[in-house]
Structures are given as C-alpha cells and as structure tokens.
Design an enzyme around this catalytic site. Structure first.
Site, short mmCIF file in Angstrom:
data_model
loop_
_atom_site.label_atom_id
_atom_site.label_comp_id
_atom_site.label_asym_id
_atom_site.label_seq_id
_atom_site.Cartn_x
_atom_site.Cartn_y
_atom_site.Cartn_z
N ASN A 9 0.87 -1.17 0.00
CA ASN A 9 0.00 0.00 0.00
C ASN A 9 0.92 1.23 0.00
OD1 ASN A 9 -1.79 2.05 0.51
ND2 ASN A 9 -2.33 1.39 2.58
N LYS A 11 0.23 4.25 -0.31
CA LYS A 11 -0.40 5.46 0.25
C LYS A 11 -0.11 6.65 -0.68
CE LYS A 11 -0.21 3.31 4.72
NZ LYS A 11 -0.14 3.40 6.16
N HIS A 95 -9.52 1.27 4.81
CA HIS A 95 -8.24 1.47 5.51
C HIS A 95 -8.47 2.44 6.68
CE1 HIS A 95 -4.17 2.71 6.42
NE2 HIS A 95 -3.80 1.58 5.86
N GLU A 97 -6.87 4.86 7.68
CA GLU A 97 -6.66 6.28 7.36
C GLU A 97 -7.89 6.86 6.66
OE1 GLU A 97 -2.87 5.73 5.42
OE2 GLU A 97 -2.03 5.16 7.37
N GLU A 167 -5.40 -4.87 10.66
CA GLU A 167 -4.40 -3.82 10.85
C GLU A 167 -4.67 -3.08 12.15
OE1 GLU A 167 -2.46 -2.67 6.91
OE2 GLU A 167 -4.21 -1.40 7.11
N GLY A 173 2.47 2.40 10.67
CA GLY A 173 3.41 3.50 10.48
C GLY A 173 4.12 3.94 11.75
N SER A 212 3.42 -2.04 10.31
CA SER A 212 4.87 -2.12 10.50
C SER A 212 5.44 -3.51 10.23
CB SER A 212 5.26 -1.62 11.90
OG SER A 212 4.85 -0.27 12.08
P1 PGA Z 1 2.81 0.34 7.60
O1 PGA Z 1 1.36 0.55 6.95
O2 PGA Z 1 3.36 -0.95 7.05
O3 PGA Z 1 3.60 1.53 7.16
O4 PGA Z 1 2.62 0.27 9.08
C1 PGA Z 1 0.49 -0.54 6.75
C2 PGA Z 1 -0.83 -0.05 6.21
O5 PGA Z 1 -1.28 1.02 6.62
O6 PGA Z 1 -1.46 -0.70 5.34
#
Ligand code: PGA
Length: 253
Positions: A9, A11, A95, A97, A167, A173, A212
C-alpha cells in the site's frame, strides 16, 4: 492450503521517477519467487504507469480506495469500473486512514466492499482497533463489529471473493508491530467468526496482517497458522524490503 498474499500500500508516496525504479526492482526480483500472490496499490494517478510496467509480470495491482458511486457528478472520485479499466485486480476498502481522516463509517465501508465485488474487483477489507480500544480490551468487539457490518450488507458468501487485512491502528506507520502471538490471536478470532457462518469460506479466505511489517518480522508473523501474508505500507516503498517480505511469505507456501 492458502497461498499467501503480500500487497504493498504505497499510500500518497512516490513520484514518477521513483515509481519507475521501484517497479523495475520488483519486476526483476519476483522472477525468482513462487507460491506467493503479490500486488501493489499505488496512488490513482500512477496506475496507468504501473499497468504499463507490470503488465505480463506475476505482480497484480490495485486501488487504495473506490467511490461508493458508479459514475456521475462526484468531483474527485474514482469508481471501481475505472480501476478495472486499468487492469486493477484489487482495491483496498476501509483502511484506517480513510476511516479516521475521511470519517468512513462501517456502513460505507460495507457499501464499498459490495461496489468492488459488483464490478469484479477483489476488495481488501481493512479492520482493526485503535490503541485506546485495545487498552479497553475491546479489540474483538471492534473487529467483530467492522466485519459483521460487511457480512450483514453483502452476505457471508461475499467474503469468498475478498481478502481481509487485520491492521491494528496503533501498529500502522509507528514501527510498533503486533507480536506474532497478538496478531495470531486476532486472526484466529476473525477466522473463527467467519467459520460460524461458513467453514469453507473461513478456510479459503486470506487474512493479511498489516502494521509495521518489515523484512525482520515478516517470516515470524506469516509463520502463524492464520496469518496469510501482509498489507505493507512503509516497507513497500523500497524494492529490496518489499521483495524480502515476499520471499518470507513464499517460503511458507
Ligand atoms: P505500515 O502501513 O506498514 O507503514 O505500518 C500498513 C498499512 O497502513 O497498510
């Protein structure tokens, strides 16, 4: 046996030049890999570029979101059929976000899940709890509510054609990964929930971990019985890291 899926992803990251290099690295690296499904989800505007570079490779691509609407006067939106037009196989829905910055409700996420299926895309449904919810021991309640809304709207059979990504929001992140045991516990709970409706769907559905995941922890996470790959943010932006995670997943197959 479920084949693992590793999906990047991206982003809102990248540039035309950077993406060219990233895709070149991925295309080269995946030649040696088998037994793992691989996908990348770039920002919309780069999808034609990704299609051009990945066409004919074993790597699929997808969108990070889709509109609730099919077409019309919805400025700034992109529909599922437009994603399909550019060869997308997958689309991420719900997601965290999108849920937090765009106030997407469980109900809207369920509608998006259905819209994706309607046009033939494979939705990657993201579910997961915040730190506060985990501290209140509400993790299972939260993921159950998020998943139940989709099951109520789309029916249990609709999960056959989708993917789930667990998640934990506190791990996204932040560099804080759920331990393999913590993640497995929730993955097992999710699969168990689905099995109560339909054991064949539960057996088949890929449940990815996201938050992460990186080369140093991927193999251990993916070795857990109910973790079928990863949804990768930060570590998907470097070809070497992304490929190392794909490799870790392919060894499990
Ligand atoms: P990350 O993001 O691996 O940077 O923690 C995962 C995601 O949001 O899909």
């Amino acid at each position: 046996m479920r084949q693992p899926l590793v999906a990047g992803n991206w982003k809102m990251n990248g540039s035309r030049e950077g993406i060219f290099e990233l895709l070149k690295g991925i295309r080269e690296g995946v030649k040696d890999l088998a037994g793992v499904d691989i996908a990348v989800c770039p920002p919309y505007i780069y999808i034609p570029e990704v299609q051009g570079q990945l066409h004919g490779s074993p790597v699929s691509w997808g969108g990070q979101d889709l509109s609730l609407q099919q077409q019309g006067a919805y400025t700034g939106e992109v529909s599922g059929s437009m994603l399909l037009d550019f060869g997308c196989k997958y689309v991420i829905v719900g997601h965290s976000e999108r849920r937090s910055y765009h106030a997407e409700s469980d109900q809207q996420v369920a509608e998006k899940y259905q819209s994706a299926l309607d046009v033939g895309l494979v939705p990657i449904l993201c579910i997961g709890e915040t730190l506060e919810q985990r501290e209140q021991n509400a993790t299972e309640d939260v993921v159950a509510r998020q998943l139940d809304t989709v099951i109520a709207r789309c029916g249990i059979a609709a999960l056959k054609n989708g993917v789930i990504a667990y998640e934990p929001v506190w791990a996204i992140g932040t560099g804080k990964t759920a331990t393999p045991e913590q993640a497995q516990q929730v993955h097992g709970f999710i699969r168990g929930m689905i099995a109560q409706h339909d054991s064949a769907v539960a057996e088949k559905i890929q449940i990815l971990y996201g938050g992460s995941m990186k080369p140093s922890n991927a193999a251990e996470l993916i070795s857990k019985p109910d973790i079928d790959g990863g949804l990768i943010g930060g570590a998907a932006l470097k070809a070497a890291d992304f490929l190392d995670i794909c490799k870790a997943a392919s060894f499990q197959a």
